[in-house]
Design an enzyme around this catalytic site. Structure first.
Site, mmCIF file in Angstrom:
data_model
loop_
_atom_site.group_PDB
_atom_site.id
_atom_site.type_symbol
_atom_site.label_atom_id
_atom_site.label_comp_id
_atom_site.label_asym_id
_atom_site.label_seq_id
_atom_site.Cartn_x
_atom_site.Cartn_y
_atom_site.Cartn_z
ATOM 1 N N THR A 157 -7.141 -51.910 28.664
ATOM 2 C CA THR A 157 -7.352 -52.805 27.729
ATOM 3 C C THR A 157 -8.508 -53.576 28.230
ATOM 4 O O THR A 157 -8.692 -53.863 29.561
ATOM 5 C CB THR A 157 -6.152 -53.616 27.394
ATOM 6 N N ASP A 158 -9.395 -54.237 27.439
ATOM 7 C CA ASP A 158 -10.466 -55.268 27.666
ATOM 8 C C ASP A 158 -9.774 -56.347 28.336
ATOM 9 O O ASP A 158 -10.514 -57.014 29.009
ATOM 10 C CB ASP A 158 -11.534 -55.413 26.716
ATOM 11 N N GLU A 159 -8.633 -56.631 28.202
ATOM 12 C CA GLU A 159 -8.012 -57.910 28.614
ATOM 13 C C GLU A 159 -8.086 -57.865 30.196
ATOM 14 O O GLU A 159 -7.806 -59.243 30.627
ATOM 15 C CB GLU A 159 -6.775 -58.183 28.258
ATOM 16 N N LYS A 193 -1.557 -54.799 33.176
ATOM 17 C CA LYS A 193 -2.450 -53.658 32.897
ATOM 18 C C LYS A 193 -3.534 -53.546 34.292
ATOM 19 O O LYS A 193 -3.962 -52.292 34.377
ATOM 20 C CB LYS A 193 -3.214 -53.930 31.723
ATOM 21 N N TYR A 223 0.775 -59.699 30.829
ATOM 22 C CA TYR A 223 0.540 -58.476 30.293
ATOM 23 C C TYR A 223 -0.775 -58.051 30.880
ATOM 24 O O TYR A 223 -0.937 -56.886 31.416
ATOM 25 C CB TYR A 223 0.216 -58.675 28.793
HETATM 26 O O1 DAU Z 1 -8.063 -56.859 23.617
HETATM 27 C C1 DAU Z 1 -7.387 -55.778 23.497
HETATM 28 C C2 DAU Z 1 -5.785 -56.206 23.616
HETATM 29 O O2 DAU Z 1 -5.683 -57.027 22.151
HETATM 30 C C3 DAU Z 1 -4.815 -55.410 23.720
HETATM 31 O O3 DAU Z 1 -4.737 -55.185 24.894
HETATM 32 C C4 DAU Z 1 -3.237 -56.096 23.314
HETATM 33 O O4 DAU Z 1 -2.302 -55.125 23.532
HETATM 34 C C5 DAU Z 1 -3.364 -56.527 22.006
HETATM 35 O O5 DAU Z 1 -2.196 -57.367 21.645
HETATM 36 C C6 DAU Z 1 -4.502 -57.548 21.782
HETATM 37 O O6 DAU Z 1 -4.464 -58.886 22.437
HETATM 38 P P1 DAU Z 1 -4.630 -60.309 21.804
HETATM 39 O O7 DAU Z 1 -3.851 -61.082 22.691
HETATM 40 O O8 DAU Z 1 -6.015 -60.496 21.760
HETATM 41 O O9 DAU Z 1 -4.235 -59.889 20.328
HETATM 42 P P2 DAU Z 1 -2.931 -60.596 19.335
HETATM 43 O O10 DAU Z 1 -2.906 -59.860 18.240
HETATM 44 O O11 DAU Z 1 -1.788 -61.276 19.958
HETATM 45 O O12 DAU Z 1 -4.118 -61.766 19.047
HETATM 46 C C7 DAU Z 1 -5.214 -61.938 18.654
HETATM 47 C C8 DAU Z 1 -5.867 -63.048 18.439
HETATM 48 O O13 DAU Z 1 -5.214 -63.984 17.428
HETATM 49 C C9 DAU Z 1 -5.547 -64.150 19.726
HETATM 50 O O14 DAU Z 1 -6.815 -65.053 19.954
HETATM 51 C C10 DAU Z 1 -4.195 -64.981 19.453
HETATM 52 C C11 DAU Z 1 -4.605 -65.051 17.970
HETATM 53 N N1 DAU Z 1 -3.232 -65.250 17.193
HETATM 54 C C12 DAU Z 1 -2.329 -64.447 17.578
HETATM 55 C C13 DAU Z 1 -1.199 -64.462 16.707
HETATM 56 C C14 DAU Z 1 0.104 -63.273 16.853
HETATM 57 C C15 DAU Z 1 -2.763 -66.488 16.483
HETATM 58 O O15 DAU Z 1 -3.933 -67.297 16.099
HETATM 59 N N2 DAU Z 1 -1.804 -66.357 15.453
HETATM 60 C C16 DAU Z 1 -0.794 -65.400 16.047
HETATM 61 O O16 DAU Z 1 0.457 -65.519 15.209
#
Ligand code: DAU
Length: 338
Positions: free
Chosen positions: A124-126, A152, A148
């Site tokens: 992942t880019d994270e 990774k 997480y």
């Molecule tokens: O960058 C790659 C990564 O992207 C993957 O390795 C991860 O598995 C994947 O979960 C994802 O990580 P993020 O933390 O960026 O993804 P997430 O979908 O949880 O959140 C995307 C953005 O939206 C982040 O800035 C947090 C925000 N968010 C997320 C959720 C679930 C909200 O504002 N509200 C929310 O309820």
């Protein structure tokens, strides 16, 4: 190629299994522990394909991995098996260390003993951490900030050590934020789509101005297959979508496509340690002959439509395991937001 995909019942894994079959690989074996986000329904359309086989098992179990590699005479392995959700890693970090680090370690040792020709780690880019400006390159220092991404990153270092130490032919892909059909609704895009369909509030963390580069799952899987075929052993390849967006913009696009009110957006308490921005430089992969094809506006609309037409898929999930998780992560935040 004779390929083993681990975690093939998950979101990216299931799309990858389908892609590999459509590219003519035979067999494509799926080893999956079927934990909360693993779902065999994701592969119902290929379940009876004679070139496909499913094995229920855990990458932490060396015996199972050894047996599958031998029984199917596997020559290439793609490791998609992982705990992947940042918010869950804040609640239960140890399961991330177990699956993502220990699982990768077990897998690496078994594939090395079996003399597999290629091992590709889906990362992942994270692992680069929050990147306020510019774009992360593959050789940048890793600076993960959540349990997480730290897990990774640990796995990536183990994988690279197998190249340095044993000249074992490993590859790593580091993809950006991936979206598309079949994504478990804990992630931002499917959570917001499914909540909006039900006129539920959309909990936007912090100021909503965090930035992510959105990559279609179809482009992501095409990139993984491309690297598996053409990547140089020992190398890392970033995969970007070229679609950097603020979260609030994505939320608004979803609501607009569904014809729902913008009033559904609620700013809630932020995620602890929330990374402001991820952005990767994927010129190495471009030089290898890949570039993304799906425009975000189109890919997002197609994804919204998929959730609209596959309600039974996500309603089952939201009524099951997901409910307690949602309560724990969101109830207080939404109450405080009013
Ligand atoms: O960058 C790659 C990564 O992207 C993957 O390795 C991860 O598995 C994947 O979960 C994802 O990580 P993020 O933390 O960026 O993804 P997430 O979908 O949880 O959140 C995307 C953005 O939206 C982040 O800035 C947090 C925000 N968010 C997320 C959720 C679930 C909200 O504002 N509200 C929310 O309820």
């Amino acid at each position: 190629m004779r390929i083993l995909v681990t975690g093939g019942a998950g979101f990216i894994g299931s799309h990858l299994v389908r892609r590999l079959l459509s590219e003519g690989h035979n067999p494509v074996v799926n080893l999956d522990a079927l934990r909360y986000s693993g779902n065999l329904e994701n592969l119902a359309d290929v379940a009876h394909d004679p070139r496909y086989a499913f094995v229920h098992g855990d990458i932490c179990d060396a015996g199972t991995v050894e047996r599958v590699l031998k029984e199917h005479n596997i020559d290439s392995v793609v490791n998609c098996a992982a705990e992947t959700h940042v918010d869950r890693s804040i609640l239960e970090p140890n399961s991330f260390a177990r699956t993502d680090v220990v699982g990768t370690a077990v897998l690496l040792e078994e594939v090395r003993k079996a003399k597999v020709a290629r091992f590709l780690q889906v990362s992942t880019d994270e692992v680069y951490g929050s990147v306020e400006h510019g774009w992360s390159k593959e050789d940048d220092t890793l600076a993960p900030r959540s349990p997480y991404s730290a897990s990774k990153a640990g796995a990536d270092l183990l994988v690279l050590s197998y190249w340095a130490t044993y000249k074992f032919p490993v590859l790593i892909t580091r993809g950006s934020n991936t979206y598309g059909p079949n994504q478990y609704p804990e992630k931002f895009i499917p959570l917001f789509i499914t909540n909006a369909i039900d006129d539920q509030l959309l909990p936007l963390y912090g100021d909503g101005r965090y930035r992510r580069d959105w990559l279609s799952v179809h482009d992501h899987c095409r990139a993984i297959e491309h690297v598996l075929r053409y990547g140089a052993p020992g190398n890392v390849y970033n995969i970007g979508g070229g679609n950097e967006q603020e979260n609030i913009t994505v939320a608004e696009m979803i609501l607009k496509h569904l014809g729902k009110s913008m009033e559904l957006i609620r700013f809630v308490e932020d995620r602890p340690g929330h990374d402001r921005r991820y952005a990767v430089d994927w010129s190495r992969l471009r030089l290898l002959g890949w570039s993304p094809r799906v425009r975000f506006e189109e890919g997002l609309c197609t994804t919204v439509d998929w959730y609209r037409t596959h309600e039974s898929w996500w309603r089952k999930i939201k009524a099951g395991e997901f409910r307690a998780y949602y309560e724990e992560v969101y109830r207080k935040r939404l109450e405080e937001a009013g």
